[in-house]
Enzyme design. Sequence first.
Site, PDB file in Angstrom:
ATOM      1  N   SER A 208       7.704  19.774 -14.099  1.00  0.00           N
ATOM      2  CA  SER A 208       7.569  19.018 -15.347  1.00  0.00           C
ATOM      3  C   SER A 208       6.192  19.099 -15.986  1.00  0.00           C
ATOM      4  O   SER A 208       6.022  18.631 -17.115  1.00  0.00           O
ATOM      5  CB  SER A 208       7.937  17.550 -15.111  1.00  0.00           C
ATOM      6  OG  SER A 208       9.343  17.402 -15.093  1.00  0.00           O
TER       7      SER A 208
ATOM      8  N   LYS B  93       6.138  20.634 -19.451  1.00  0.00           N
ATOM      9  CA  LYS B  93       6.400  19.891 -20.681  1.00  0.00           C
ATOM     10  C   LYS B  93       5.212  19.932 -21.634  1.00  0.00           C
ATOM     11  O   LYS B  93       5.387  19.776 -22.848  1.00  0.00           O
ATOM     12  CB  LYS B  93       6.781  18.450 -20.351  1.00  0.00           C
ATOM     13  CG  LYS B  93       8.155  18.295 -19.712  1.00  0.00           C
ATOM     14  CD  LYS B  93       8.477  16.841 -19.444  1.00  0.00           C
ATOM     15  CE  LYS B  93       9.913  16.668 -18.971  1.00  0.00           C
ATOM     16  NZ  LYS B  93      10.139  17.206 -17.620  1.00  0.00           N
TER      17      LYS B  93
ATOM     18  N   TRP C  90       7.202  17.595 -10.377  1.00  0.00           N
ATOM     19  CA  TRP C  90       7.780  17.534  -9.033  1.00  0.00           C
ATOM     20  C   TRP C  90       8.855  18.597  -8.918  1.00  0.00           C
ATOM     21  O   TRP C  90       9.963  18.422  -9.396  1.00  0.00           O
ATOM     22  CB  TRP C  90       8.332  16.146  -8.778  1.00  0.00           C
ATOM     23  CG  TRP C  90       8.916  15.899  -7.423  1.00  0.00           C
ATOM     24  CD1 TRP C  90       8.970  16.758  -6.364  1.00  0.00           C
ATOM     25  CD2 TRP C  90       9.554  14.691  -6.987  1.00  0.00           C
ATOM     26  NE1 TRP C  90       9.590  16.173  -5.297  1.00  0.00           N
ATOM     27  CE2 TRP C  90       9.959  14.905  -5.638  1.00  0.00           C
ATOM     28  CE3 TRP C  90       9.807  13.470  -7.585  1.00  0.00           C
ATOM     29  CZ2 TRP C  90      10.611  13.921  -4.905  1.00  0.00           C
ATOM     30  CZ3 TRP C  90      10.463  12.498  -6.848  1.00  0.00           C
ATOM     31  CH2 TRP C  90      10.856  12.717  -5.528  1.00  0.00           C
TER      32      TRP C  90
ATOM     33  N   SER D  11       9.185  11.848 -18.730  1.00  0.00           N
ATOM     34  CA  SER D  11       9.416  13.162 -18.134  1.00  0.00           C
ATOM     35  C   SER D  11      10.900  13.534 -18.206  1.00  0.00           C
ATOM     36  O   SER D  11      11.522  13.949 -17.225  1.00  0.00           O
ATOM     37  CB  SER D  11       8.928  13.204 -16.679  1.00  0.00           C
ATOM     38  OG  SER D  11       8.626  14.527 -16.303  1.00  0.00           O
TER      39      SER D  11
END
Length: 231
Positions: free
Chosen positions: A79, A82, A221, A128
């Site tokens: 993530s 992003k 993660w 997220s």
Amino acid sequence: MHTHTGFRHSLVQRLGQLVLLGLWLVPAAHAVDWQESPQIAALFEGAGVTGTFVLHDVGAGSFIGHDRARAERRFSPASTFKVANSLIGLTVGAVSGVDDPLPYTGPPEPFIKAWARDMGLREAIALSNVPIYQALARRIGPDRMRMQLARLDYGNAETGDAVDRFWLDGPLRISAFEQARFMARLAQGTLPLPETAQLAVRDILRLEQRPGWSLYAKTGWENAPGPGVGW
């Protein structure tokens, strides 16, 4: 990089000491590229986890941290991608702004229940929200995604065949060193992207602000919710 919450708290508590160490090292920083920190190594050892830590002193052009070999090894960005996804989406016009809502097209009951609705990037990055950023990637499309990743020199810049999964399952990989350099360029506004896009993404990454300082961050993660690599 790790997933141990208690370790993260201990590391944050010691950051003030590490920053002070960095300041003291500035006069001689140009003589070395990397300074191994015994304090950070002790935190990893005490927590019983394997990981690396990289502090990039942008002004001095140096790095301070723990486990240089691991810091040079590439992992899935998960993530943390992003950040780049937001920058690319804004740059190519896939969204008009960070508050432009994207449709939720994920499962009815996702990993995090709060994901299951339409939302813009400002809210999606705070949560997220994987399905929202997958929708953004599909709007960007494979050709524009590959072009912009190469332009950003982001890790190995590989997207494979699935435009909405490559940062989760591979083949995209990036090292802690590369992440530190990428984020430093974003902080300085020197990425080869529009200034407006960089300003907007910096804004949605701000987690905390106090007189004289601001904290900007994005976690990741790999393999969530199972065991994996944490950023």
